[in-house]
Design an enzyme around this catalytic site. Structure first.
Site, PDB file in Angstrom:
ATOM      1  CG  ASP A   1      -0.374   0.031   2.523  1.00  0.00           C
ATOM      2  OD1 ASP A   1       0.866  -0.107   2.628  1.00  0.00           O
ATOM      3  OD2 ASP A   1      -1.123   0.190   3.523  1.00  0.00           O
ATOM      4  CB  SER A   2       4.584   1.737   0.002  1.00  0.00           C
ATOM      5  OG  SER A   2       4.823   0.542  -0.703  1.00  0.00           O
TER       6      SER A   2
ATOM      7  CG  ASP B   1       0.138  -3.934   2.137  1.00  0.00           C
ATOM      8  OD1 ASP B   1      -0.325  -4.529   3.123  1.00  0.00           O
ATOM      9  OD2 ASP B   1       0.987  -3.026   2.209  1.00  0.00           O
TER      10      ASP B   1
ATOM     11  CD  GLU C   1      -0.085  -1.479   7.869  1.00  0.00           C
ATOM     12  OE1 GLU C   1      -0.521  -0.729   8.768  1.00  0.00           O
ATOM     13  OE2 GLU C   1       0.424  -1.044   6.825  1.00  0.00           O
TER      14      GLU C   1
ATOM     15  CD  GLU D   1       6.989  -0.414   8.208  1.00  0.00           C
ATOM     16  OE1 GLU D   1       6.038  -1.102   7.798  1.00  0.00           O
ATOM     17  OE2 GLU D   1       7.177   0.761   7.848  1.00  0.00           O
TER      18      GLU D   1
HETATM   19  O1  KIV Z   1       3.463  -1.190   1.644  1.00  0.00           O
HETATM   20  C1  KIV Z   1       4.657  -1.454   1.839  1.00  0.00           C
HETATM   21  O2  KIV Z   1       5.532  -1.130   1.037  1.00  0.00           O
HETATM   22  C2  KIV Z   1       4.996  -2.144   3.069  1.00  0.00           C
HETATM   23  C3  KIV Z   1       6.435  -2.237   3.464  1.00  0.00           C
HETATM   24  C4  KIV Z   1       6.544  -2.530   4.893  1.00  0.00           C
HETATM   25  C5  KIV Z   1       7.212  -3.223   2.683  1.00  0.00           C
HETATM   26  O3  KIV Z   1       4.140  -2.618   3.746  1.00  0.00           O
END
Ligand code: KIV
Length: 280
Positions: free
Chosen positions: A46-47, A85, A117, A184
Site C-alpha cells: 500500500d506504499s 497488501d 497490518e 517493520e
Molecule cells: O506497503 C509497503 O511497502 C509495506 C512495506 C513494509 C514493505 O508494507
C-alpha cells in the site's frame, strides 16, 4: 501461470536455510525487473499510495487501486510469489469484509496471499481469512495504517512493555495461521527474539540483520523516491537523478533539433514523392 504452482509454503521452507528476499512492485515493469533479478516474493504494497499515487501516507489508497496494481504485477512477474497488501478499511470493518476483500486479491488481483497490518486486534480477522484458504502475511512493529493512534512512524519495541507486546503478537499471529510475519522498524534484538521463537519466517524492514528475510520498497532500492529516505533504506541506484538527466537531454535535443535524426524518421519512396509533388 496457475496461482497454485507457487505457494507461500515455499517461503516457509526457506526459514533457516536461506535468506528470503522480497521487494515491492506496483506495475508491469517494476514486477518484470523484480522477477528477472530473482526475488523470492513481491509485495504489492500500500506504499503505492505514496510512491505511485503521490499521497502523503497510506490512508487514501483503496481496493480498486490496489487491484489495478496487483493485476499489472501479475502480468509482469507471473513466476514470482505475489502478496497483495490490504489497504486501510478493507479488513478492519468486519471479518466478512476482510475475507471478501482478501478474496478479491486472489480472484481479481491474481495474488497468492495478502498482508494484513496489526497485532492482537486483528488476530480474529487473520483466522477468518486463513480459514477461507487465503494465506496471510502478518505485519507488526510500525504499522502505518495505525500511525494516527501510534503517533507517527517511530521505531516500536524500545521499551519492555512494547517489546513484550510485539513478541506476544508475533506468536498470536503464528497461531492464527500466518505464513510469515513482517517486522517493520523494530530493534534488531527484538526481531532476533521473535525470529527464534516463531516457526514461520520473519521478514524485516528496518528490523536489523537477524530476521529470516528482508524487504524494501522498489523505489527506495532504485533511488526513485527522493522525498523520503528512512535510515533503514539502502539505495542501490540514483534512479531519480539518472532518469531526470535522460529526460533533460531529450528536451534539449528536441529544442536544438538534434532529435529526431534520419534514423528515427519514416520516408516516402522516390516515386510516391515525385507523384505527390507533380499532383500539387
Ligand atoms: O506497503 C509497503 O511497502 C509495506 C512495506 C513494509 C514493505 O508494507
Amino acid at each position: 501461470m496457475s496461482l497454485f504452482k507457487l505457494s507461500p509454503k515455499n517461503l516457509m521452507e526457506k526459514k533457516g536455510k536461506e535468506v528470503i528476499v522480497g521487494i515491492t512492485a506496483y506495475d508491469y515493469i517494476s514486477a518484470k525487473l523484480a522477477e528477472s533479478a530473482g526475488v523470492d516474493f513481491i509485495l504489492i504494497g500500500d506504499s503505492a499510495s505514496m510512491v505511485i499515487l503521490g499521497y502523503e501516507d497510506t490512508f487514501p489508497i483503496d481496493m480498486e487501486e490496489m487491484l489495478i496494481f496487483c493485476k499489472a504485477v501479475s502480468r509482469g512477474a507471473p513466476n514470482v510469489l505475489r502478496i497483495g497488501d490490504m489497504p486501510f478499511l478493507s479488513y478492519q470493518v468486519s471479518k466478512k469484509t476482510a475475507v471478501y476483500n482478501a478474496g478479491r486479491f486472489v480472484k481479481e488481483g491474481r495474488c497468492h496471499g495478502v498482508k494484513i497490518e496489526g497485532g492482537e486486534e486483528i488476530v480474529e480477522i487473520v483466522y477468518a481469512v486463513t480459514k477461507a484458504g487465503i494465506p496471510v502475511l502478518g505485519h507488526i512493529g510500525v504499522t502505518p495504517q495505525r500511525s494516527i493512534e501510534l503517533g507517527g512512524l517511530k521505531v516500536r519495541g524500545k521499551d519492555v512493555e512494547t517489546a513484550k507486546k510485539l513478541i506476544k503478537e508475533a506468536k498470536l499471529l503464528e497461531e492464527a495461521g500466518v505464513f510469515a510475519v513482517l517486522l517493520e522498524c523494530v530493534p534488531s534484538e527484538i526481531s532476533k527474539i521473535i525470529t527464534e521463537e516463531v516457526k514461520v519466517p520473519t521478514i524485516g524492514i528496518g528490523a536489523g540483520p537477524y530476521t529470516d528475510g528482508q524487504i524494501l520498497v522498489f523505489h527506495d532500492v532504485v533511488g526513485l523516491f527522493p522525498e523520503m529516505r528512512p535510515k533503514f533504506v539502502k539505495t542501490y541506484f540514483k534512479g531519480f537523478e539518472v532518469l531526470k538527466e535522460a529526460i533533460s537531454t531529450y528536451i534539449k535535443e528536441c529544442k536544438e533539433k538534434i532529435f529526431p535524426e534520419e534514423k528515427h524518421s519514416f520516408r516516402l519512396s522516390e516515386e510516391i514523392l515525385k507523384e505527390l509533388l507533380l499532383k500539387k
